[in-house]
Write an enzyme that holds these catalytic residues in place. Structure first.
Site, PDB file in Angstrom:
ATOM      1  N   ILE A  77      76.031  82.959  34.464  1.00 32.32           N
ATOM      2  CA  ILE A  77      77.337  83.401  34.942  1.00 32.32           C
ATOM      3  C   ILE A  77      77.590  84.832  34.461  1.00 32.32           C
ATOM      4  CG2 ILE A  77      78.464  81.142  35.225  1.00 32.32           C
ATOM      5  CD1 ILE A  77      79.693  81.448  32.460  1.00 32.32           C
ATOM      6  N   ASP A  78      78.167  85.618  35.369  1.00 31.89           N
ATOM      7  CA  ASP A  78      78.541  86.995  35.041  1.00 31.89           C
ATOM      8  C   ASP A  78      80.051  87.013  34.851  1.00 31.89           C
ATOM      9  OD1 ASP A  78      75.875  87.751  35.441  1.00 31.89           O
ATOM     10  OD2 ASP A  78      76.197  87.941  37.599  1.00 31.89           O
ATOM     11  N   VAL A  79      80.493  87.381  33.660  1.00 34.66           N
ATOM     12  CA  VAL A  79      81.926  87.286  33.370  1.00 34.66           C
ATOM     13  C   VAL A  79      82.536  88.655  33.082  1.00 34.66           C
ATOM     14  CG1 VAL A  79      81.687  84.941  32.444  1.00 34.66           C
ATOM     15  CG2 VAL A  79      81.592  86.870  30.888  1.00 34.66           C
TER      16      VAL A  79
END
Lengths: 254, 205
Positions: free
Chosen positions: A129-131
């Site tokens: 996941i890219d947060v």
């Protein structure tokens, strides 16, 4: 004693390797096969390959290329990019890749993740996941190489993936990406407090001290980096490097 | 010829890749005749215990392998699930294992004593050599290997323990009993350390 894994992440774009800063300013850093050979000689713990334009351009994984990489590598490999269905995973694992990494499709279709875990086992399925923090200080998940804000909360999504049986979650901070100023230990900690799976910290590593910090303060079970292993010096000259076994050991034992 | 047993599970290509790299010819096969003629066998495997046993059964390999390993004493190396299948049974499934060694396969507990040890274990770990046999010839000091597993083998005869590792608790990461060797880690994904082990298995047994 189990060792902390230190993992180079290599970004593929149109057949070449690139490295970004905050998911922009992509700089060409070399030929992927050549890089693989160098990392193999340096006995890296693992390698993660992410094709960052595959989903955006609707491309399928390049199996010929992956097979070529797998025959050069005597360490575990993870491939991510453009994977949409559980069926596609079979062919990737078959060419000698250990793990697949799913990003956009995991958010759009969590059922596909459950199906993949049942079919190929937890240890073959990795989700990334890219947060990014919004202006109110709330973390949100972005997909499609950081171009699409899903507004999903990373912590609840991580819990959902943990329940689905995912073996490993890579948490990449868009704000820290390429800065080499250190990981975002805050979001890593929020997630590791709530899940049992392996959590890999990514985004922001500039040195081994940063890696030690995110393990100690964030509870990460492994650390990944891009710039730190492909750039050298203030001018960001391209030079592939990897710490020695002793340097890694001393970092995490202290 | 070295035969890597193909029963539909596991990353057979990477074992063959590493054997190629160290100059050893091998064949990936489930053909009974090829297995009968093999000088060395490698039993790989990734996936679940029952899945592994039923695949071996469907291919009529259980009897053939037992003849080859127990009666003819052909050296065999079990890797990961391949090692676990050599035990009597597993907490992962209900089918009996090959039962070649006095051991059972058990589930790892999640330990949080010194730090968190998530299950499955996924990563590099050291091994303690518990008996010095030809498989350990010229091992590098501090040999480390890549592990991916949620279950481990509990050996009941202490003499069979070859390697021990630690993941929250001590466990058997390798056994050797007569011509039967099992390792929990993946030598084919463990750089020079794995090459050394595979070469020793081929050359010294």
């Amino acid at each position: 004693m189990a060792l902390i894994r230190v993992i180079p992440i290599l970004l593929l774009r149109n057949g070449g390797l690139v490295k970004s800063i905050k998911f922009a300013d992509y700089k060409y850093v070399g030929d992927p096969l050549n890089a693989v050979k160098i990392f193999n000689e340096k006995e890296v713990d693992e390698l993660i390959f992410l094709d960052i334009t595959a989903t955006l351009e609707g491309k399928k994984p390049n199996l010929v290329f992956l097979k070529e990489i797998a025959s050069e590598c005597f360490m575990p490999l993870t491939y991510g990019g453009g994977i949409k269905t559980a069926d596609e995973i079979k062919d990737i694992l078959k060419v000698g890749i250990e793990k697949v990494c799913i990003n956009s499709a995991a958010v759009e279709n969590p059922e596909m993740i459950k199906k993949s875990v049942d079919r190929y086992g937890s240890s073959s399925i990795c989700v990334s996941i890219d947060v990014k923090k919004n202006f109110l200080g709330k973390y949100e998940i972005y997909t499609h190489s950081g171009t699409k804000n899903t507004k999903y909360d990373p912590v609840s999504f991580a819990i959902e993936m943990d329940k689905a049986g995912v073996g490993e979650l890579i948490v990449n901070s868009i704000d820290a990406d390429g800065t080499m100023n250190g990981y975002n230990a805050e979001i890593i900690k929020k997630i590791t407090e709530k899940v049992n799976m392996q959590v890999v910290a990514a985004g922001g590593a500039g040195n081994l001290e940063h890696m030690f910090d995110v393990v100690k303060h964030g509870g990460a079970s492994a650390v990944a980096a891009g710039s730190m292993f492909v750039f050298h010096g203030k001018m960001r000259a391209v030079l592939i490097s990897y710490p020695s076994q002793d340097e890694i050991k001393n970092t995490f034992i202290s | 010829m070295v035969v890597i047993i193909d029963y539909g599970l596991g990353n057979l290509g990477s074992i063959k890749n590493m054997l190629n790299k160290i100059g050893i010819q091998s064949e990936i096969s489930n053909d009974l005749e090829k297995i009968n003629n093999a000088e060395k066998l490698i039993l790989p495997g990734v996936g679940s215990f029952d899945n592994g046993m039923s695949s071996l059964n469907d291919l009529n390999l259980i009897e053939a392998l037992t003849q080859k390993v127990i009666i003819e004493k052909t050296p065999i190396l079990g890797i990961c699930l391949g090692m676990q299948l050599m035990t009597k049974n597993s907490q992962e499934g209900t089918l009996p294992g090959l039962g070649w060694i006095n051991a059972e396969t058990k589930k790892f507990k999640t330990h949080t004593n010194t730090r968190k040890f998530p299950v499955p274990q996924m990563g590099w770990n050291y091994i303690d050599i518990k008996k010095n046999t030809p498989i350990c010839t010229d091992f590098f000091s501090e040999s480390k290997f890549y592990f991916v597993h949620a279950y481990y083998v509990e050996t009941y005869n202490p003499d069979d323990v070859l390697f021990q590792s630690q993941y929250g608790e001590n466990y058997t990461s390798g056994f050797e009993y007569k011509n039967i060797i099992g390792v929990q880690f993946h030598p084919e994904k463990s750089h020079k350390y794995g090459m050394k082990l595979l070469r020793n298995f081929i050359n010294n047994y």
